[in-house]
Every structure is written in structure tokens, then in C-alpha cells.
Motif scaffolding. Structure first.
Motif, PDB file in Angstrom:
ATOM      1  N   ILE A   7       0.836  -1.193   0.000  1.00 28.52           N
ATOM      2  CA  ILE A   7       0.000   0.000   0.000  1.00 28.52           C
ATOM      3  C   ILE A   7       0.875   1.248   0.000  1.00 28.52           C
ATOM      4  CG2 ILE A   7      -0.258   0.048   2.514  1.00 28.52           C
ATOM      5  CD1 ILE A   7      -3.204   0.932   2.014  1.00 28.52           C
ATOM      6  N   GLN A   8       0.436   2.256  -0.762  1.00 32.89           N
ATOM      7  CA  GLN A   8       1.136   3.535  -0.881  1.00 32.89           C
ATOM      8  C   GLN A   8       0.098   4.648  -0.979  1.00 32.89           C
ATOM      9  OE1 GLN A   8       4.924   4.094  -2.068  1.00 32.89           O
ATOM     10  NE2 GLN A   8       4.707   2.588  -0.443  1.00 32.89           N
ATOM     11  N   LEU A  19      -3.333   3.667  -2.950  1.00 34.87           N
ATOM     12  CA  LEU A  19      -3.096   2.649  -3.976  1.00 34.87           C
ATOM     13  C   LEU A  19      -2.611   1.384  -3.298  1.00 34.87           C
ATOM     14  CD1 LEU A  19      -1.035   4.875  -6.454  1.00 34.87           C
ATOM     15  CD2 LEU A  19      -3.500   4.411  -6.524  1.00 34.87           C
ATOM     16  N   ALA A  20      -3.092   0.241  -3.739  1.00 36.01           N
ATOM     17  CA  ALA A  20      -2.638  -1.028  -3.171  1.00 36.01           C
ATOM     18  C   ALA A  20      -2.518  -2.064  -4.279  1.00 36.01           C
ATOM     19  CB  ALA A  20      -3.602  -1.521  -2.096  1.00 36.01           C
ATOM     20  N   SER A  21      -1.546  -2.951  -4.107  1.00 36.27           N
ATOM     21  CA  SER A  21      -1.351  -4.023  -5.085  1.00 36.27           C
ATOM     22  C   SER A  21      -1.238  -5.359  -4.381  1.00 36.27           C
ATOM     23  CB  SER A  21      -0.100  -3.768  -5.929  1.00 36.27           C
ATOM     24  OG  SER A  21       1.071  -3.899  -5.150  1.00 36.27           O
ATOM     25  N   LYS A  25      -0.850  -6.950  -9.305  1.00 35.34           N
ATOM     26  CA  LYS A  25      -2.020  -6.292  -9.889  1.00 35.34           C
ATOM     27  C   LYS A  25      -2.525  -5.238  -8.910  1.00 35.34           C
ATOM     28  CE  LYS A  25      -3.547 -10.183 -12.669  1.00 35.34           C
ATOM     29  NZ  LYS A  25      -4.642 -11.104 -12.945  1.00 35.34           N
ATOM     30  N   LEU A  26      -3.064  -4.168  -9.448  1.00 31.66           N
ATOM     31  CA  LEU A  26      -3.649  -3.120  -8.627  1.00 31.66           C
ATOM     32  C   LEU A  26      -4.978  -3.614  -8.074  1.00 31.66           C
ATOM     33  CD1 LEU A  26      -3.139  -0.090  -7.865  1.00 31.66           C
ATOM     34  CD2 LEU A  26      -4.749   0.468  -9.704  1.00 31.66           C
ATOM     35  N   CYS A  27      -5.132  -3.567  -6.761  1.00 30.10           N
ATOM     36  CA  CYS A  27      -6.382  -4.048  -6.156  1.00 30.10           C
ATOM     37  C   CYS A  27      -7.155  -2.932  -5.459  1.00 30.10           C
ATOM     38  CB  CYS A  27      -6.113  -5.201  -5.194  1.00 30.10           C
ATOM     39  SG  CYS A  27      -5.121  -4.791  -3.759  1.00 30.10           S
ATOM     40  N   LEU A  28      -6.550  -1.743  -5.373  1.00 31.32           N
ATOM     41  CA  LEU A  28      -7.243  -0.627  -4.718  1.00 31.32           C
ATOM     42  C   LEU A  28      -6.711   0.683  -5.257  1.00 31.32           C
ATOM     43  CD1 LEU A  28      -9.133   0.425  -2.410  1.00 31.32           C
ATOM     44  CD2 LEU A  28      -7.109   0.416  -0.952  1.00 31.32           C
ATOM     45  N   SER A  57       5.646  -1.559  -4.976  1.00 26.14           N
ATOM     46  CA  SER A  57       5.735  -2.721  -5.860  1.00 26.14           C
ATOM     47  C   SER A  57       5.848  -2.167  -7.276  1.00 26.14           C
ATOM     48  CB  SER A  57       4.496  -3.602  -5.726  1.00 26.14           C
ATOM     49  OG  SER A  57       3.363  -2.943  -6.256  1.00 26.14           O
ATOM     50  N   SER A  58       6.200  -3.019  -8.200  1.00 22.35           N
ATOM     51  CA  SER A  58       6.345  -2.553  -9.583  1.00 22.35           C
ATOM     52  C   SER A  58       5.022  -2.017 -10.124  1.00 22.35           C
ATOM     53  CB  SER A  58       6.893  -3.664 -10.479  1.00 22.35           C
ATOM     54  OG  SER A  58       6.033  -4.782 -10.467  1.00 22.35           O
TER      55      SER A  58
END
Length: 94
Positions: A7-8, A19-21, A25-28, A57-58
């Protein structure tokens, strides 16, 4: 071992996004001041049986890069891999 969701926070000209991955994959992607933001995070963590960790994350770096381009009016669409989490009905609609 429990799964981890990276999360960022991203400061946009319109406000701060969370934003979360998960699994590359982006999940949020949510506004941090959204009254339902915490509920959305909890639902995702429960569904993925994961906990949040503040790290990059990338896919999060690519998301931030594309958002920067968008806010500079250099991008009109996004090509980020998404991990959509929702009910069967929501999945069909998306």
C-alpha cells in the motif's frame, strides 16, 4: 504465512489517493478522504486473507507513473493490470 498487500499514498492535484497491489495487480485505488475508504480496505484484506504493508511494488510504481502522465494531460487511458474484488454481480458489470 499471511499474504501481503502493498500500500502507498499518491498525492494528486485532486487529493490523496490510496493505492494497493496484490500479486502484481492493482487491487485498490481510492480517495484517502473517502468516508468508506477504511471499509473498502478491510473488505479487500478479508477477501484476500492478507494484511497491508506500506511498501512499493512494480505495479504501484507504474500506477503512479501513469497517474502523473494523466494529471499532466499526457495520458487519456490506463493499462494497469487489475485485481477486481467484488460480488459475482459486480464482476459481471466490470
Amino acid at each position: 504465512m499471511k499474504n501481503v498487500i502493498c500500500i502507498q499514498h499518491y498525492s494528486s492535484p485532486c487529493g490523496t489517493l490510496v493505492l494497493a497491489s496484490f500479486a502484481d495487480k492493482l487491487c485498490l485505488c481510492d480517495w484517502s478522504n473517502n468516508p468508506l475508504a477504511e471499509r473498502n480496505k478491510h473488505r479487500i484484506a478479508e477477501y484476500l486473507q492478507a494484511s497491508f504493508k506500506t511498501e512499493t511494488s512494480s505495479v504501484l510504481e507504474e500506477t503512479k507513473r501513469q497517474l502523473n502522465e494523466y494529471f499532466l494531460c499526457h495520458r487519456k487511458s490506463f493499462d494497469i493490470p487489475l485485481h477486481l474484488i467484488g460480488t459475482d454481480f459486480q464482476q459481471r458489470v466490470w
